[in-house]
Design a protein around this motif. Structure first.
Motif, PDB file in Angstrom:
ATOM      1  N   SER A 283      10.100  30.279   1.019  1.00  0.00           N
ATOM      2  CA  SER A 283      10.294  30.339   2.461  1.00  0.00           C
ATOM      3  C   SER A 283       9.706  29.071   3.087  1.00  0.00           C
ATOM      4  CB  SER A 283       9.601  31.563   3.057  1.00  0.00           C
ATOM      5  OG  SER A 283       8.192  31.408   2.991  1.00  0.00           O
ATOM      6  N   GLU A 284      10.163  28.738   4.259  1.00  0.00           N
ATOM      7  CA  GLU A 284       9.616  27.589   4.982  1.00  0.00           C
ATOM      8  C   GLU A 284       8.118  27.768   5.195  1.00  0.00           C
ATOM      9  OE1 GLU A 284      10.471  25.101   9.116  1.00  0.00           O
ATOM     10  OE2 GLU A 284      11.264  27.135   8.900  1.00  0.00           O
ATOM     11  N   GLU A 285       7.710  28.973   5.540  1.00  0.00           N
ATOM     12  CA  GLU A 285       6.303  29.254   5.791  1.00  0.00           C
ATOM     13  C   GLU A 285       5.458  29.046   4.533  1.00  0.00           C
ATOM     14  OE1 GLU A 285       8.826  31.411   6.520  1.00  0.00           O
ATOM     15  OE2 GLU A 285       8.909  31.042   8.675  1.00  0.00           O
ATOM     16  N   ALA A 286       5.962  29.498   3.390  1.00  0.00           N
ATOM     17  CA  ALA A 286       5.212  29.348   2.138  1.00  0.00           C
ATOM     18  C   ALA A 286       5.042  27.873   1.778  1.00  0.00           C
ATOM     19  CB  ALA A 286       5.913  30.097   1.008  1.00  0.00           C
ATOM     20  N   ILE A 287       6.103  27.092   1.918  1.00  0.00           N
ATOM     21  CA  ILE A 287       6.016  25.663   1.598  1.00  0.00           C
ATOM     22  C   ILE A 287       5.042  24.972   2.543  1.00  0.00           C
ATOM     23  CG2 ILE A 287       7.293  23.477   1.591  1.00  0.00           C
ATOM     24  CD1 ILE A 287       9.687  25.116   0.478  1.00  0.00           C
ATOM     25  N   ASN A 288       5.138  25.258   3.827  1.00  0.00           N
ATOM     26  CA  ASN A 288       4.218  24.626   4.783  1.00  0.00           C
ATOM     27  C   ASN A 288       2.771  25.034   4.517  1.00  0.00           C
ATOM     28  OD1 ASN A 288       6.080  23.024   6.126  1.00  0.00           O
ATOM     29  ND2 ASN A 288       6.632  24.667   7.546  1.00  0.00           N
ATOM     30  N   ALA A 289       2.546  26.276   4.109  1.00  0.00           N
ATOM     31  CA  ALA A 289       1.186  26.721   3.784  1.00  0.00           C
ATOM     32  C   ALA A 289       0.660  25.982   2.554  1.00  0.00           C
ATOM     33  CB  ALA A 289       1.168  28.232   3.550  1.00  0.00           C
ATOM     34  N   ILE A 290       1.498  25.805   1.550  1.00  0.00           N
ATOM     35  CA  ILE A 290       1.097  25.064   0.344  1.00  0.00           C
ATOM     36  C   ILE A 290       0.768  23.622   0.703  1.00  0.00           C
ATOM     37  CG2 ILE A 290       1.957  24.125  -1.848  1.00  0.00           C
ATOM     38  CD1 ILE A 290       3.594  26.806  -2.067  1.00  0.00           C
ATOM     39  N   LYS A 291       1.604  23.013   1.541  1.00  0.00           N
ATOM     40  CA  LYS A 291       1.362  21.619   1.949  1.00  0.00           C
ATOM     41  C   LYS A 291       0.054  21.507   2.729  1.00  0.00           C
ATOM     42  CE  LYS A 291       6.072  19.861   1.957  1.00  0.00           C
ATOM     43  NZ  LYS A 291       5.820  18.634   1.234  1.00  0.00           N
ATOM     44  N   GLN A 292      -0.197  22.443   3.628  1.00  0.00           N
ATOM     45  CA  GLN A 292      -1.436  22.416   4.418  1.00  0.00           C
ATOM     46  C   GLN A 292      -2.647  22.613   3.524  1.00  0.00           C
ATOM     47  OE1 GLN A 292      -1.900  21.572   7.587  1.00  0.00           O
ATOM     48  NE2 GLN A 292      -4.086  21.773   7.223  1.00  0.00           N
ATOM     49  N   ARG A 293      -2.564  23.561   2.613  1.00  0.00           N
ATOM     50  CA  ARG A 293      -3.668  23.822   1.689  1.00  0.00           C
ATOM     51  C   ARG A 293      -3.946  22.586   0.833  1.00  0.00           C
ATOM     52  NH1 ARG A 293      -1.768  28.516   0.226  1.00  0.00           N
ATOM     53  NH2 ARG A 293      -0.780  27.791  -1.670  1.00  0.00           N
ATOM     54  N   GLY A 294      -2.876  21.914   0.385  1.00  0.00           N
ATOM     55  CA  GLY A 294      -3.033  20.708  -0.423  1.00  0.00           C
ATOM     56  C   GLY A 294      -3.703  19.580   0.333  1.00  0.00           C
ATOM     57  N   ARG A 295      -3.409  19.458   1.620  1.00  0.00           N
ATOM     58  CA  ARG A 295      -4.039  18.394   2.426  1.00  0.00           C
ATOM     59  C   ARG A 295      -5.526  18.628   2.604  1.00  0.00           C
ATOM     60  NH1 ARG A 295       0.958  18.460   5.094  1.00  0.00           N
ATOM     61  NH2 ARG A 295       0.319  19.996   6.601  1.00  0.00           N
ATOM     62  N   THR A 296      -5.932  19.880   2.750  1.00  0.00           N
ATOM     63  CA  THR A 296      -7.352  20.140   2.982  1.00  0.00           C
ATOM     64  C   THR A 296      -8.140  20.272   1.689  1.00  0.00           C
ATOM     65  OG1 THR A 296      -6.930  22.513   3.170  1.00  0.00           O
ATOM     66  CG2 THR A 296      -6.969  21.237   5.209  1.00  0.00           C
ATOM     67  N   GLU A 297      -7.542  20.866   0.664  1.00  0.00           N
ATOM     68  CA  GLU A 297      -8.277  21.098  -0.579  1.00  0.00           C
ATOM     69  C   GLU A 297      -8.326  19.886  -1.489  1.00  0.00           C
ATOM     70  OE1 GLU A 297      -6.602  24.497  -2.462  1.00  0.00           O
ATOM     71  OE2 GLU A 297      -7.315  25.858  -0.920  1.00  0.00           O
ATOM     72  N   SER A 298      -7.264  19.105  -1.535  1.00  0.00           N
ATOM     73  CA  SER A 298      -7.212  18.034  -2.526  1.00  0.00           C
ATOM     74  C   SER A 298      -8.318  17.004  -2.311  1.00  0.00           C
ATOM     75  CB  SER A 298      -5.843  17.360  -2.521  1.00  0.00           C
ATOM     76  OG  SER A 298      -5.599  16.752  -1.270  1.00  0.00           O
ATOM     77  N   ILE A 299      -8.629  16.673  -1.088  1.00  0.00           N
ATOM     78  CA  ILE A 299      -9.684  15.702  -0.824  1.00  0.00           C
ATOM     79  C   ILE A 299     -11.041  16.286  -1.191  1.00  0.00           C
ATOM     80  CG2 ILE A 299     -10.880  14.454   1.021  1.00  0.00           C
ATOM     81  CD1 ILE A 299      -8.104  14.238   2.399  1.00  0.00           C
ATOM     82  N   GLU A 300     -11.261  17.548  -0.839  1.00  0.00           N
ATOM     83  CA  GLU A 300     -12.547  18.180  -1.106  1.00  0.00           C
ATOM     84  C   GLU A 300     -12.768  18.431  -2.598  1.00  0.00           C
ATOM     85  OE1 GLU A 300     -12.093  21.600   1.287  1.00  0.00           O
ATOM     86  OE2 GLU A 300     -12.372  20.522   3.154  1.00  0.00           O
TER      87      GLU A 300
END
Length: 174
Positions: free
Chosen positions: A134-151
């Motif tokens: 779903s669009e929502e699932a992809i956007n959630a994965i992208k958002q999670r990746g932006r915040t978690e990957s750096i940390e």
């Protein structure tokens, strides 16, 4: 510019897919143009909805360069698929000649938000497969990746064996 020699030799993965443009039953015939355009839309959107990647058309699964037999107008339609069939539109593909065969290359960057294949939903690349999300699932994965990957990356761009042991000891003593 991509290193085509490297990509052709590499195994298909999260970031790479190769497709033949010849009919599997009759190697003298090209694949159906509409099917190829649908596949381009699906794979380009899937790479954009994941971490990006490269789609190379005109190469067999075993890495044999086979090119295509389409007229120029059909090739141009194929190259324009990301611009015409995706929302938001993405950059078109490009032609590149390799070993005397013309290939169609799609270099796909990961996007900030989900990309839709108009009329066919939201594909995403997972390993060497494409799944519908779903669009929502992809956007959630992208958002999670932006915040978690750096940390999660203790030393961005470095492997553990590249870290300075003296600095690590000093930091531990502080």
């Amino acid at each position: 510019m991509i290193d085509l020699a490297d990509l052709i030799q590499r195994s298909e993965s999260q970031y790479l897919d190769r497709k033949s443009l010849w009919d599997a039953r009759d190697r003298r015939k090209t694949r159906d143009r509409r099917t190829v355009r649908d596949q381009i839309a699906k794979y380009v959107a899937a790479f954009a909805n994941a971490e990006g990647g490269n789609l190379i058309l005109g190469v067999e699964d075993d890495g044999t360069v086979s090119g295509h037999g389409y007229p120029d107008d059909a090739v141009e339609q194929m190259l324009q698929v990301p611009r015409e069939r995706l929302k938001p539109p993405l950059p078109p593909g490009q032609r590149q000649t390799w070993q005397g065969h013309e290939l169609l290359i799609f270099e796909v960057e990961s996007t900030e938000t989900a990309v839709m294949v108009v009329g066919n939903g939201f594909p995403r690349r997972v390993g060497d497969s494409v799944v519908q999300e779903s669009e929502e699932a992809i956007n959630a994965i992208k958002q999670r990746g932006r915040t978690e990957s750096i940390e999660l990356d203790a030393a961005p761009g470095k492997q553990l064996d590249q870290l300075d042991e003296t600095r690590i000891r000093t930091a531990r003593q502080s």
